[in-house]
Write a protein that holds these residues in place. Structure first.
Motif: not given
Length: 463
Positions: A316-325, A401-404
């Motif tokens: 989660v950064r810049d007010n958005a969820i970024h799903v990693q490739p 830098g991670q969510v779980a």
């Protein structure tokens, strides 16, 4: 034209780096790829290469700790002088002291100043282990106070024990010694680095022989005074939050402040997984293939389950969820001085044998200090286990830098019921801590159920 050499930033969390050793002398011609220095960070020790061509000239001495971007040297053309008035960037004045003036003398009190880490060459550490030499009692003569093999050999050859470190006495302990009538010169310090503790004062007071003419009441009074002084509030040992410990402290604090963390737990039946591991151990050991541990099986199951639940492999950064490739799973490795999290890259694409080999390499490398920076970068999800410490359930803290993060408890015996019949089974507890900003409770629970399902049917981990 003079080219500046700046202290590189090795990773997003690096705050300072210590120049352990210059690997080339001043005036040496270097080209891109040549090794210039050995740099120690809070995570790893690395050898830094030159990025240009020229005659090397250091701007600071070895043994100096500086922030990334500090000017540490130049690459000069033939006949070119060091630029005047350029200073040393953010380097301190102490950094300008030539290395030879900082060389300590073995056994000389105050010869070195340590900042929480004991810098030892790998060979010196090996020789010390063979010869039974306590590295903490040595003053290094290498660059920046680094302990080298010659220091260990000299200590091993010296009669008796190495020269003790100078005593460290706090004002409070010194006051207690005066009150108890104890000569600090007779006290055996048991604290870290030669520090005199209050208990040391009490021990010394109890062993004192009454002076000539002193009656039993005088001796008793001295002992009582020592006991009273030692019974007061003990002086706390102060451990600075620097280096690896400091980074862990700041990152964990930031993690809990910046995320909405929630933990769910469940049990996974491991009978089939344990049976599979026993079979693989018999077959793979004979073939020279790394045998997976229970943790390796969990890592493989966690990585495959992330394919089905990509929102847990995100940031989660810049007010958005970024799903990693990519699915890059970090493995938390406990060390005496803190914690390291080497990363299995593309863990969902690796066979179980490769994951087992990587986790074994990471464990050995983390404890011997031989991991490279790329081994510690790029994690998108983390697995942390306390099962070897007898822990069933715990609440792991998410890596920034991670969510779980997935917590793994110990493998233990349990009972399941088949109708009215109790059946012995083996289980372990899994706990998933997730960032509620990115993931809700139901998707996190569904992910945990996917991991449990794969462990209950472990043949899927071999696919």
């Amino acid at each position: 034209m003079a080219v500046e050499i700046l202290l590189p930033k090795l990773g997003l969390t690096m705050e300072t780096g210590l120049i352990e050793e210059w690997l080339v002398p001043p005036g040496t011609p270097v080209k891109p790829g040549d090794l210039l220095l050995r740099l120690a960070t809070d995570k790893v020790d690395v050898e830094v290469e030159a990025e240009g061509t020229g005659l090397f000239h250091p701007a600071v001495a070895s043994g100096v700790e500086l922030p990334p971007g500090a000017l540490i040297g130049w690459l000069l053309e033939a006949g070119e002088q060091v630029p005047s008035g350029t200073g040393t960037g953010t380097a301190t004045a102490a950094a300008l002291v030539p290395a030879q003036t900082q060389t300590p003398v073995v056994g000389e009190p105050g010869a070195i100043t340590r900042t929480g880490r004991l810098f030892v060459s790998p060979n010196a550490r090996r020789v010390a282990g063979q010869r039974g030499v306590d590295l903490a009692q040595l003053n290094g003569t290498g660059p920046g106070g680094r302990i080298i093999t010659a220091d260990v050999l000299e200590a091993a050859a010296a009669p008796g024990v190495p020269a003790p470190a100078p005593q460290i006495v706090s004002p409070l302990v010194r006051r207690d010694a005066v009150a108890a009538g104890v000569d600090l010169g007779t006290v055996v310090a048991t604290g870290p680095g030669g520090k005199v503790l209050r208990s040391d004062i009490l021990t010394a007071a109890a062993r004192q022989v009454p002076a000539a003419g002193a009656g039993p009441q005088t001796a008793a009074a001295q002992t009582a005074a020592a006991q009273t002084a030692a019974a007061q509030t003990a002086a706390a040992e102060v451990i600075p939050l620097t280096g690896m410990r400091g980074v862990i402290a700041s990152r964990m604090h930031a993690s809990l402040q910046e995320m909405a963390q929630l933990t769910l737990g469940t049990e996974a039946e491991m009978d089939a997984a344990v049976a599979l591991r026993a079979q693989l151990k018999e077959q793979w050991s004979a073939a020279g293939i790394a045998v997976p541990t229970i943790t390796d099986l969990v890592i493989r199951a966690a990585a495959l389950a992330l394919r089905e639940h990509p929102r847990l492999n995100a940031s989660v950064r810049d007010n958005a969820i970024h799903v990693q490739p990519e699915i890059n799973v970090g493995i938390a490795v406990a060390l005496d001085e803190g914690l390291m999290v080497p990363v299995v890259k593309r863990a969902d694409q690796l066979p179980l044998s490769a994951i087992a080999a990587e986790s074994r390499r990471f464990g050995q490398g983390a404890r011997s200090g031989q991991l490279a920076l790329p081994d510690l970068e790029g994690g998108t999800f983390t697995v942390s286990t306390l099962g070897t410490y007898g822990i069933d359930f715990f609440t792991p803290v998410i890596t920034p830098g991670q969510v779980a993060i997935l917590g793994v408890g110990r493998l233990r015996d349990s009972v399941r019921w088949e109708g009215a019949t109790p059946v012995r089974t083996q289980v372990l507890t899994l706990s998933i801590t997730f960032d509620h900003r990115a993931v809700d409770g139901a998707p996190a629970a569904s992910y945990l159920r996917s991991v449990v399902s794969r462990l209950a049917n472990p043949l899927s981990l071999l696919a």
